[in-house]
Scaffold this motif. Structure first.
Motif, short mmCIF file in Angstrom:
data_model
loop_
_atom_site.label_atom_id
_atom_site.label_comp_id
_atom_site.label_asym_id
_atom_site.label_seq_id
_atom_site.Cartn_x
_atom_site.Cartn_y
_atom_site.Cartn_z
N THR A 1 -10.81 2.83 -32.58
CA THR A 1 -11.83 2.08 -31.83
C THR A 1 -11.27 1.72 -30.45
O THR A 1 -11.25 2.54 -29.55
CB THR A 1 -12.26 0.82 -32.60
N THR A 2 -10.76 0.50 -30.36
CA THR A 2 -10.10 0.08 -29.12
C THR A 2 -8.68 -0.36 -29.47
O THR A 2 -8.41 -0.75 -30.62
CB THR A 2 -10.83 -1.11 -28.47
N PRO A 3 -7.76 -0.31 -28.53
CA PRO A 3 -6.39 -0.75 -28.82
C PRO A 3 -6.32 -2.15 -29.39
O PRO A 3 -5.53 -2.44 -30.28
CB PRO A 3 -5.69 -0.66 -27.45
N LEU B 1 -5.00 -3.02 -33.14
CA LEU B 1 -3.86 -3.91 -33.33
C LEU B 1 -4.22 -5.05 -34.27
O LEU B 1 -3.45 -5.40 -35.17
CB LEU B 1 -3.40 -4.47 -31.98
N ALA B 2 -5.41 -5.62 -34.08
CA ALA B 2 -5.84 -6.72 -34.95
C ALA B 2 -5.94 -6.25 -36.41
O ALA B 2 -5.53 -6.97 -37.34
CB ALA B 2 -7.19 -7.25 -34.48
N ALA B 3 -6.48 -5.05 -36.62
CA ALA B 3 -6.61 -4.51 -37.98
C ALA B 3 -5.23 -4.31 -38.60
O ALA B 3 -5.00 -4.65 -39.76
CB ALA B 3 -7.39 -3.20 -37.95
N TRP B 4 -4.30 -3.76 -37.83
CA TRP B 4 -2.96 -3.54 -38.36
C TRP B 4 -2.25 -4.85 -38.67
O TRP B 4 -1.57 -4.97 -39.70
CB TRP B 4 -2.12 -2.72 -37.39
#
Length: 291
Positions: A179-181, A185-188
């Motif tokens: 999606t977007t960086p 990052l939030a998902a990871w």
């Protein structure tokens, strides 16, 4: 590198649910270690007058078939990783055994998904085979039944008794879509947090799934002490020869074809011809789904 990756937040294993109280009445205190012993006990447990039978057969989950095949030393994936193999000695044996149990009335096919929990919990069926993630659901039925009984879980029967049975280890994985960086990052960060020992231990208590980190083990000691059946499953997890289902793209579609073949055979279709056709269908799906 263009690869599709999945991260495992939880796992379960395929096990045999067995009624200890009933087994003792049949002259044994231990679950069947082999398919021959399983079949014999299914026959003994069947009483049309009482409406009882040996095995509550679930035709809605293809993981059963994988679990059965590996218990006989086989696999549904080709050794070279090039696709599937269904018309094998092991799968023909599996289908022949299940068809025989079904035809003789020693096993009954579930009318709808999860019927096996009710039939086992109400002492209609001596055995059920399903995921350890269902232990709490089985417990709820047993506790509410008119005559609660002693029960537990063990290894799926094997073709030959062994101290290290082949067991299916499986479960849903999670992925981070592109999606977007910032969102990635939030998902990871969430996945990283969720897989830490403290959250894994809590998730085990809430969900009934196994933690995927060994470092969570000390944190679930109290839970294991209070939940003896889950503890039996945990012991098996740490002692078994764990096997994983094929990680191929399109496997979900192949699973649907596996279940269709299973139902067709139970309803009288020729085993070899049906498995030969399943090989053709699976090969096409594998080719069409490959990156």
């Amino acid at each position: 590198g263009g690869q599709r990756l999945g991260f495992p937040p939880n796992r379960s294993i395929e096990v045999l649910y067995y009624n200890i109280t009933w087994l003792k009445k049949l002259g044994t205190a231990v679950p069947p270690a082999t398919w021959a012993a399983f079949e014999a006990l299914c026959q003994k447990a069947t009483d049309p007058a009482k409406g009882t039978y040996g095995y509550s057969l679930d035709p809605f989950d293809a993981s059963h078939l994988f679990a059965f095949v590996i218990s006989m030393g086989g696999d549904i994936a080709k050794p070279d990783g090039s696709g599937y193999q269904f018309n094998t000695t092991q799968m023909r044996y599996v289908m022949g055994l299940m068809k025989r149990l079904y035809d003789k009335g020693w096993a009954k096919k579930n009318a709808k998904q999860y019927d096996y929990q009710n039939e086992f919990g109400n002492s209609q069926a001596l055995f059920s085979i399903s995921s350890t993630s269902g232990i709490n659901y089985y417990k709820a039925v047993v506790d509410k039944s008119k005559a609660p009984f002693e029960w537990s879980v063990g290894a799926v029967p094997q073709v030959v008794a062994t101290a290290k049975p082949a067991i299916d280890l499986y479960g849903a994985s999670v992925s981070v879509p592109k999606t977007t960086p910032e969102k990635q990052l939030a998902a990871w960060l969430f996945i990283k947090w969720f897989s830490e020992p403290e959250q894994q231990a809590k998730w085990t208590e809430i969900s009934g799934y196994f933690p995927v980190r060994k470092s969570a083990t000390p944190l679930i000691k109290d839970y294991l002490a209070k939940n003896t059946i889950f503890a039996a499953a945990w012991k098996l997890l740490n002692a078994a020869n764990l096997k994983a289902e094929p990680p191929y793209a399109g496997y979900d579609l192949v699973r649907d074809k596996m279940l269709a073949a299973y139902s067709a055979i139970l309803n009288g279709a020729d085993i070899t011809a049906t498995l030969t056709e399943l090989d053709v269908q699976a090969a096409k799906i594998h080719k069409d789904s490959s990156p």
